[in-house]
Scaffold this active site. Structure first.
Site, PDB file in Angstrom:
ATOM      1  N   ASP A 125       0.811  -1.211   0.000  1.00  0.00           N
ATOM      2  CA  ASP A 125       0.000   0.000   0.000  1.00  0.00           C
ATOM      3  C   ASP A 125       0.851   1.270   0.000  1.00  0.00           C
ATOM      4  O   ASP A 125       0.741   2.109   0.878  1.00  0.00           O
ATOM      5  CB  ASP A 125      -0.904  -0.067   1.251  1.00  0.00           C
ATOM      6  CG  ASP A 125      -1.841   1.110   1.376  1.00  0.00           C
ATOM      7  OD1 ASP A 125      -2.359   1.570   0.340  1.00  0.00           O
ATOM      8  OD2 ASP A 125      -2.050   1.583   2.511  1.00  0.00           O
ATOM      9  N   GLU A 143       3.356  -8.134   7.444  1.00  0.00           N
ATOM     10  CA  GLU A 143       2.092  -8.751   7.027  1.00  0.00           C
ATOM     11  C   GLU A 143       2.257  -9.884   6.009  1.00  0.00           C
ATOM     12  O   GLU A 143       1.613  -9.890   4.963  1.00  0.00           O
ATOM     13  CB  GLU A 143       1.127  -7.670   6.495  1.00  0.00           C
ATOM     14  CG  GLU A 143       0.757  -6.668   7.572  1.00  0.00           C
ATOM     15  CD  GLU A 143      -0.092  -5.486   7.082  1.00  0.00           C
ATOM     16  OE1 GLU A 143      -0.303  -5.360   5.867  1.00  0.00           O
ATOM     17  OE2 GLU A 143      -0.542  -4.708   7.933  1.00  0.00           O
ATOM     18  N   TYR A 177      -6.554  -3.101  13.256  1.00  0.00           N
ATOM     19  CA  TYR A 177      -7.372  -1.930  12.897  1.00  0.00           C
ATOM     20  C   TYR A 177      -8.826  -2.078  13.307  1.00  0.00           C
ATOM     21  O   TYR A 177      -9.725  -1.961  12.478  1.00  0.00           O
ATOM     22  CB  TYR A 177      -7.283  -1.689  11.391  1.00  0.00           C
ATOM     23  CG  TYR A 177      -5.936  -1.143  10.945  1.00  0.00           C
ATOM     24  CD1 TYR A 177      -5.738   0.224  10.795  1.00  0.00           C
ATOM     25  CD2 TYR A 177      -4.868  -2.001  10.697  1.00  0.00           C
ATOM     26  CE1 TYR A 177      -4.513   0.727  10.388  1.00  0.00           C
ATOM     27  CE2 TYR A 177      -3.635  -1.496  10.291  1.00  0.00           C
ATOM     28  CZ  TYR A 177      -3.462  -0.135  10.141  1.00  0.00           C
ATOM     29  OH  TYR A 177      -2.251   0.366   9.749  1.00  0.00           O
ATOM     30  N   GLU A 186       0.897  -1.323  14.163  1.00  0.00           N
ATOM     31  CA  GLU A 186       0.016  -0.465  13.362  1.00  0.00           C
ATOM     32  C   GLU A 186      -1.380  -0.474  13.974  1.00  0.00           C
ATOM     33  O   GLU A 186      -1.872  -1.528  14.389  1.00  0.00           O
ATOM     34  CB  GLU A 186      -0.120  -0.960  11.907  1.00  0.00           C
ATOM     35  CG  GLU A 186       1.122  -0.815  11.062  1.00  0.00           C
ATOM     36  CD  GLU A 186       0.893  -1.228   9.592  1.00  0.00           C
ATOM     37  OE1 GLU A 186      -0.285  -1.280   9.148  1.00  0.00           O
ATOM     38  OE2 GLU A 186       1.891  -1.495   8.908  1.00  0.00           O
TER      39      GLU A 186
HETATM   40  C1  E9O Z   1       0.362  -2.134   5.936  1.00  0.00           C
HETATM   41  C2  E9O Z   1       0.454  -0.692   5.557  1.00  0.00           C
HETATM   42  O1  E9O Z   1       1.464  -0.511   4.616  1.00  0.00           O
HETATM   43  N1  E9O Z   1      -0.778  -2.376   6.794  1.00  0.00           N
HETATM   44  C3  E9O Z   1      -2.044  -1.902   6.243  1.00  0.00           C
HETATM   45  C4  E9O Z   1      -1.951  -0.398   6.030  1.00  0.00           C
HETATM   46  C5  E9O Z   1      -3.255   0.233   5.522  1.00  0.00           C
HETATM   47  O2  E9O Z   1      -3.487   1.418   5.806  1.00  0.00           O
HETATM   48  C6  E9O Z   1      -0.870  -0.176   5.010  1.00  0.00           C
HETATM   49  O3  E9O Z   1      -0.739   1.162   4.628  1.00  0.00           O
HETATM   50  O4  E9O Z   1      -4.003  -0.383   4.832  1.00  0.00           O
HETATM   51  C7  E9O Z   1      -3.176  -2.329   7.123  1.00  0.00           C
HETATM   52  C8  E9O Z   1      -3.662  -3.675   6.771  1.00  0.00           C
HETATM   53  C9  E9O Z   1      -4.792  -4.088   7.630  1.00  0.00           C
HETATM   54  C10 E9O Z   1      -5.578  -5.156   6.965  1.00  0.00           C
HETATM   55  C11 E9O Z   1      -6.634  -5.653   7.848  1.00  0.00           C
HETATM   56  C12 E9O Z   1      -7.636  -6.405   7.069  1.00  0.00           C
HETATM   57  C13 E9O Z   1      -8.673  -6.975   7.940  1.00  0.00           C
HETATM   58  C14 E9O Z   1      -9.783  -7.491   7.111  1.00  0.00           C
HETATM   59  C15 E9O Z   1     -10.825  -8.106   7.920  1.00  0.00           C
END
Ligand code: E9O
Length: 543
Positions: free
Chosen positions: A125, A356, A410, A446
């Site tokens: 991302d 991740e 998150y 994060e």
């Molecule tokens: C990596 C980062 O580079 N983590 C991501 C960040 C984002 O803002 C990204 O910028 O998207 C978060 C990933 C969280 C995924 C959770 C998915 C849960 C689905 C049920």
């Protein structure tokens, strides 16, 4: 930055070329071309002759050019760079030729896209800024010279060192404190010693980040032919089931996920942006950041040492989906290059193998085992971590191999958008299980939400500054409970500042999870975080 969309969006080769004069008086010296970061694949030519190819951005490589240079006249340095990503690159990308599905309708032959159309979407991302991202050096050294120094020094003053020369000549060395006073001297290409009354390197909030200089001299036939100075610090990182310790005192990581990203410069190294970012990090009360999701510029690593900012240094392996053997070898090579580049920085307290990864897959276990073993063998002084996202404590195949566990979560954003009241219980429920199963220190690396700066909504809704601020406050409530239970070894907001991404329906001119805008102006959430961080930093001091 380009004004041309086709260049911005170009996938494939680009060419850089430059003329450079090496003076005639330098005949007899050895010369190397050193590239600090060429992303992703680079081939270097000198005066039209191919010299070397290198895979992967963000880590340096060099090639000797002594016998190929024209001394006293101009040399043509050419670099071809290719940014194509696939499932066999690190990071990975999804490359596909578009299915043209030709149809004949009357006297038309129609296709869904032009001949040769393809897409290449990075499995991460952030914008895949490619090309030569950092400085290129011509290094001039004597025929016999010091190639490298490795120094491992702990806070009570003991140290082990190794000076590599490629030859067996005599080495003399001394250690200087930051006032240039000699505190130790010795000889030999490798050995150990003890400096009494040493001032340890501390992360900010816990003490001064004292630095020392290891000065090695190479002596051939009683003549000093080379002097190499390396800055280092005396400090020790250890860990228990619950906590990380620096110099035997508990260290709680108060920090940020970041990016090397800015308007105009993209990912090109910019000293002014680096300085602004680190000043803001200090203003916020932070003591730590993770080099998400690739190694950052070497100058920045020196600056972290000087400022006392602790670092989790990460390889470029973000979002791994597949785990073939060839990727494993490339990944190990990148880890080796990272440790080789950064091993002497006291600010680096931990190596992060990946961000991740899809480590719910069975085949990821051997893949990660090889990485953990490599890191431990190369550097017995630092813990090794991996940052988990897609997996959970029940299905992850690799977490037991690590020293410290990092988790991205998150709640209230990617999971249960809008349900701010559940954030607390969901996060505690989740993290308590990781702890119960693995019994290792855990850092939340994060959490957060997107907010468009200036977009205000009361009551809050997603993308407003209020919603980002509230999610952060709710998450902090859970952090405090986990901290009381000795379950958390640190916390890091995602992200320090807004940053550019590829185009997608979920990204409006990039990712807006910054607590600062892309121009480094504070959003509402920055003040919430600053208040918390300054308070936590104060507690660290008294821990
Ligand atoms: C990596 C980062 O580079 N983590 C991501 C960040 C984002 O803002 C990204 O910028 O998207 C978060 C990933 C969280 C995924 C959770 C998915 C849960 C689905 C049920």
């Amino acid at each position: 930055m380009t004004a041309d969309a086709t260049l911005r969006d170009h996938i494939g080769w680009v060419w850089y070329e430059k003329m450079h004069i090496v003076p005639e008086r330098d005949v007899g010296m050895r010369h190397f071309l050193r590239f600090s970061s060429v992303n992703y694949y680079g081939t270097v030519y000198l005066n039209g002759q191919e010299l070397i190819s290198h895979v992967g951005g963000h880590l340096p490589f060099e090639v000797e050019v002594t016998d190929r240079l024209l001394y006293g006249s101009a040399n043509k340095i050419t670099v071809a760079v290719n940014n194509t990503l696939s499932w066999s690159t690190i990071p990975q990308g999804d490359f596909n030729y578009y299915n043209l599905q030709p149809k004949v309708i009357g006297n038309w032959t129609l296709t869904r896209a032009p001949e040769g159309a393809f897409t290449d979407i990075g499995n991460f991302d952030f914008f895949n800024y490619a090309g030569i991202l950092r400085s290129v050096y011509i290094i001039k050294v004597p025929k016999k010279h010091i190639k490298d120094i490795h120094i491992m020094a702990e806070h009570r003053g003991s140290f082990i060192y190794e000076v590599s020369t490629g030859d067996v000549d005599e080495i003399e060395f001394r250690i200087l404190d930051d006032d240039e006073n000699e505190v130790y001297s010795g000889s030999g290409a490798e050995g150990k010693g003890q400096v009494d009354g040493v001032r340890p390197w501390w992360p900010r909030g816990m003490g001064n980040p004292s630095l020392y200089v290891f000065e090695a001299k190479l002596i051939v036939n009683s003549q000093v032919v080379d002097i190499y100075r390396e800055v280092f610090g005396f400090r020790t990182v250890t860990w228990s089931q619950d906590k990380i310790f620096i110099n035997d005192r508990p260290f709680y990581c108060i920090g940020f996920g970041m990016h090397e990203d800015f308007e105009i410069h993209g990912r090109g190294f910019d000293r002014a942006v680096m300085t602004k970012d680190l000043n803001l990090l200090e203003w916020m009360g932070g003591n730590c950041y993770r080099t998400t999701h690739y190694p950052y510029d070497e100058e920045r690593m020196r600056e972290n040492d000087r400022r006392g900012i602790a670092i989790i240094a990460e390889t470029p392996a973000v979002g791994l989906k597949g785990f073939p053997k060839a990727n494993n070898l490339l990944h190990i090579k990148m880890l080796e290059d990272l440790v080789s580049r950064d091993k002497n920085h006291p600010s680096i307290i931990m190596w992060s193998l990946a961000n991740e990864p899809h480590t719910e897959k069975k085949e990821s276990r051997n893949y990660f085992k090889a990485l953990v073993d490599t890191a431990h063998a190369l550097d017995p002084t630092r813990p090794v971590t991996t940052v988990y996202g897609p997996t959970n404590s029940g299905n992850d195949q690799t977490a037991d191999l690590l020293d410290i566990i990092c988790v991205n979560r998150y709640y209230g954003w990617y999971i249960n958008m809008g349900s701010l009241d559940w954030v607390n219980s969901s996060l505690i429920y989740d993290i308590a299980q990781w702890k119960e199963i693995f019994r290792k220190p855990i850092i939340i690396t994060e959490y957060g939400a997107d907010s468009i700066s200036g977009l205000n909504q009361e009551p809050s809704i997603d993308f407003s500054e209020q919603y980002q601020n509230e999610i952060i406050m709710k998450t902090h409530e859970a952090f405090d409970v986990l901290r009381q239970q000795n379950i958390l070894a640190g916390e890091m907001i995602w992200n320090f500042a807004d940053f550019m991404t590829g185009m997608s329906t979920t990204r409006a001119v990039g990712n807006h999870k910054g607590v600062f805008t892309r121009n480094r102006q504070a959003k509402m959430a920055a003040y919430t975080l600053r208040k918390r961080y300054l308070g936590l930093l104060d507690q660290t001091e008294h821990a």
